[in-house]
Design an enzyme around this catalytic site. Structure first.
Site, PDB file in Angstrom:
ATOM      1  N   SER A 179       0.833  -1.196   0.000  1.00  0.00           N
ATOM      2  CA  SER A 179       0.000   0.000   0.000  1.00  0.00           C
ATOM      3  C   SER A 179       0.876   1.257   0.000  1.00  0.00           C
ATOM      4  O   SER A 179       1.669   1.447  -0.911  1.00  0.00           O
ATOM      5  CB  SER A 179      -0.962  -0.026   1.198  1.00  0.00           C
ATOM      6  OG  SER A 179      -1.918   1.005   1.098  1.00  0.00           O
ATOM      7  N   ASP A 276      -8.247  -3.211  -7.013  1.00  0.00           N
ATOM      8  CA  ASP A 276      -7.733  -2.884  -5.687  1.00  0.00           C
ATOM      9  C   ASP A 276      -8.815  -2.173  -4.861  1.00  0.00           C
ATOM     10  O   ASP A 276      -9.360  -1.149  -5.285  1.00  0.00           O
ATOM     11  CB  ASP A 276      -6.498  -1.989  -5.833  1.00  0.00           C
ATOM     12  CG  ASP A 276      -5.888  -1.618  -4.503  1.00  0.00           C
ATOM     13  OD1 ASP A 276      -4.936  -2.288  -4.087  1.00  0.00           O
ATOM     14  OD2 ASP A 276      -6.377  -0.662  -3.871  1.00  0.00           O
ATOM     15  N   HIS A 344      -6.579  -5.814  -1.145  1.00  0.00           N
ATOM     16  CA  HIS A 344      -5.579  -4.751  -1.035  1.00  0.00           C
ATOM     17  C   HIS A 344      -4.479  -5.269  -0.128  1.00  0.00           C
ATOM     18  O   HIS A 344      -4.723  -5.549   1.047  1.00  0.00           O
ATOM     19  CB  HIS A 344      -6.201  -3.482  -0.464  1.00  0.00           C
ATOM     20  CG  HIS A 344      -5.244  -2.329  -0.346  1.00  0.00           C
ATOM     21  ND1 HIS A 344      -4.735  -1.689  -1.456  1.00  0.00           N
ATOM     22  CD2 HIS A 344      -4.708  -1.705   0.732  1.00  0.00           C
ATOM     23  CE1 HIS A 344      -3.940  -0.698  -1.073  1.00  0.00           C
ATOM     24  NE2 HIS A 344      -3.896  -0.701   0.264  1.00  0.00           N
TER      25      HIS A 344
END
Length: 397
Positions: A179, A276, A344
């Site tokens: 991330s 995502d 994610h």
């Protein structure tokens, strides 16, 4: 007297329970203790609140004793003084609020059956407490609030702490992150290479870090405005790729990987889902673009999306793949794993990384794809078919 004895008994029981808990933690090989970088104060390396930066280090062994894997922690960004002030009193902005131990799973696991290629490497998790993907370098002070935007210095201080612990003699190294940490991987990839021996094999892996400069459903560039605010507030422009900033009209856009990727010299592997969930919820359909909640059920469950919403999601996937096409065509040493799950961050999730029920493309897990790429066993450029064809997904929407 009996009451006092009972109280003593309860106290003793609590102490014994706490001791057993601590001992069990210390015996769990997947739990790794935090290391604070005390010397970082000399270089001004502070978390948002002024606390010391930190990392977790699990020492390598056997054939992996001279190999290193560094993983940037993720956790969003703060784009305003108010947001950063609020973040500074959480584990995202202060090591004072972080737990002393962290579980090492997925790509950080020391279990060969769960992490076949990197289990015996020196594995490091770099804690995230600056709010700008380890790129900022400024200070905010207004008489009441003092905030340290020192992500760049945190990165440098942690590397400096690890070099004498064996990183300076690394034979193989992989810089990775998830991330906001996956974005940091793009930002620091070439810099990481510069710290290591010239003959070392150094590569980078970004997991869920390929954030797109895309329009939302209301035709606004929500993420562009957000990233511009982050970069401006934290003084990060000077730490972005100089080749990119010298050619882009708006230098802050070099925070987006799609604009810097072509300038990165170190081999990069891009791990991302085409759908995502962070980008779906915050870039494609942010709350500001859907004030009446028409996407509410679709965001909770892709099976609840109507045909127009599915077409919008497929358009987002197509934009991602189109943006990656130059990398796919011209990066001889690059790797890809773009699956069609709603998720994610997959590298630290054991279920996603490697296991009998893990997400696969052409019967290959993410761990196998990354290992094939890193060690040059075979070409690893895998792009999944469009949703809903992949039945191996662990959708975490």
């Amino acid at each position: 007297m009996g009451g006092m004895s009972a109280a003593v008994g309860v106290t003793v029981a609590m102490v014994m329970a706490f001791t057993l808990c601590v001992c069990s933690q210390l015996q769990d090989p997947s739990l790794v203790r935090m290391t604070l970088v005390r010397g970082g104060a000399i270089s001004g390396a502070y978390c948002l609140d002024g606390s010391s930066p930190a990392y977790h280090f699990d020492k390598g062994f056997g054939e992996g004793a001279h190999n290193w894997l560094l993983q940037f922690e993720g956790g969003g960004w703060c784009e305003s003084v108010q947001a950063c002030r609020e973040r500074a009193v959480t584990r995202r902005g202060s090591t004072s609020y972080m737990g002393a131990f962290e579980y090492f799973t997925g790509i950080l696991s020391s279990n060969a059956s769960l992490n076949p290629d990197f289990y015996n490497w020196n594995r490091v998790k770099i804690r995230y407490c600056d709010g700008a993907s380890f790129a900022g370098d400024s200070v905010y002070q207004d008489g009441e609030t003092l905030l340290y935007f020192r992500g760049q210095r945190i990165w440098q201080a942690i590397i400096s702490d690890l070099l004498p612990k064996g990183l300076a003699q690394a034979e193989k190294a992989l810089l990775s992150g998830c991330s906001a940490g996956g974005l940091a991987t793009f930002l620091h990839c070439d810099n990481f290479t510069g710290y290591l021996p010239k003959n070392a094999s150094v590569k980078c892996l970004s997991d869920a870090g390929f954030f797109l400069d895309a329009k939302d459903i209301a035709q606004n560039y929500t993420m562009r405005s957000f990233f511009k605010a982050v970069v401006s507030l934290q003084g990060a422009v000077k730490n972005l790729n100089s080749n990119c900033t010298s050619t882009q009209r708006y230098r802050e856009q070099c925070f987006f990987p799609q604009y810097t990727l072509s300038y990165i010299r170190t081999p990069v592997f891009i791990l991302n889902t085409a759908y995502d969930t962070f980008q779906f919820h915050h870039a494609l359909v942010p709350p500001s673009a859907d004030p009446n909640g028409h996407w509410y059920h679709c965001k909770l469950n892709p099976e609840a999306c109507n045909s127009v919403q599915i077409n919008t999601l497929q358009g987002f996937r197509n934009y991602m793949l189109g943006t990656l096409m130059p990398f796919l065509l011209h990066s001889a040493k690059g790797g890809l794993f773009i699956n069609s799950c709603f998720a994610h961050c997959q590298s630290e999730s054991q279920a996603a990384w490697h296991g009998p029920d893990s997400s696969k493309i052409r019967n290959k897990t993410i761990a196998e794809a990354v290992g094939d790429w890193y060690f040059g066993r075979r070409v690893s450029r895998d792009i999944d078919c469009a949703y809903p064809c992949d039945r191996t997904c662990h959708n975490e929407i």
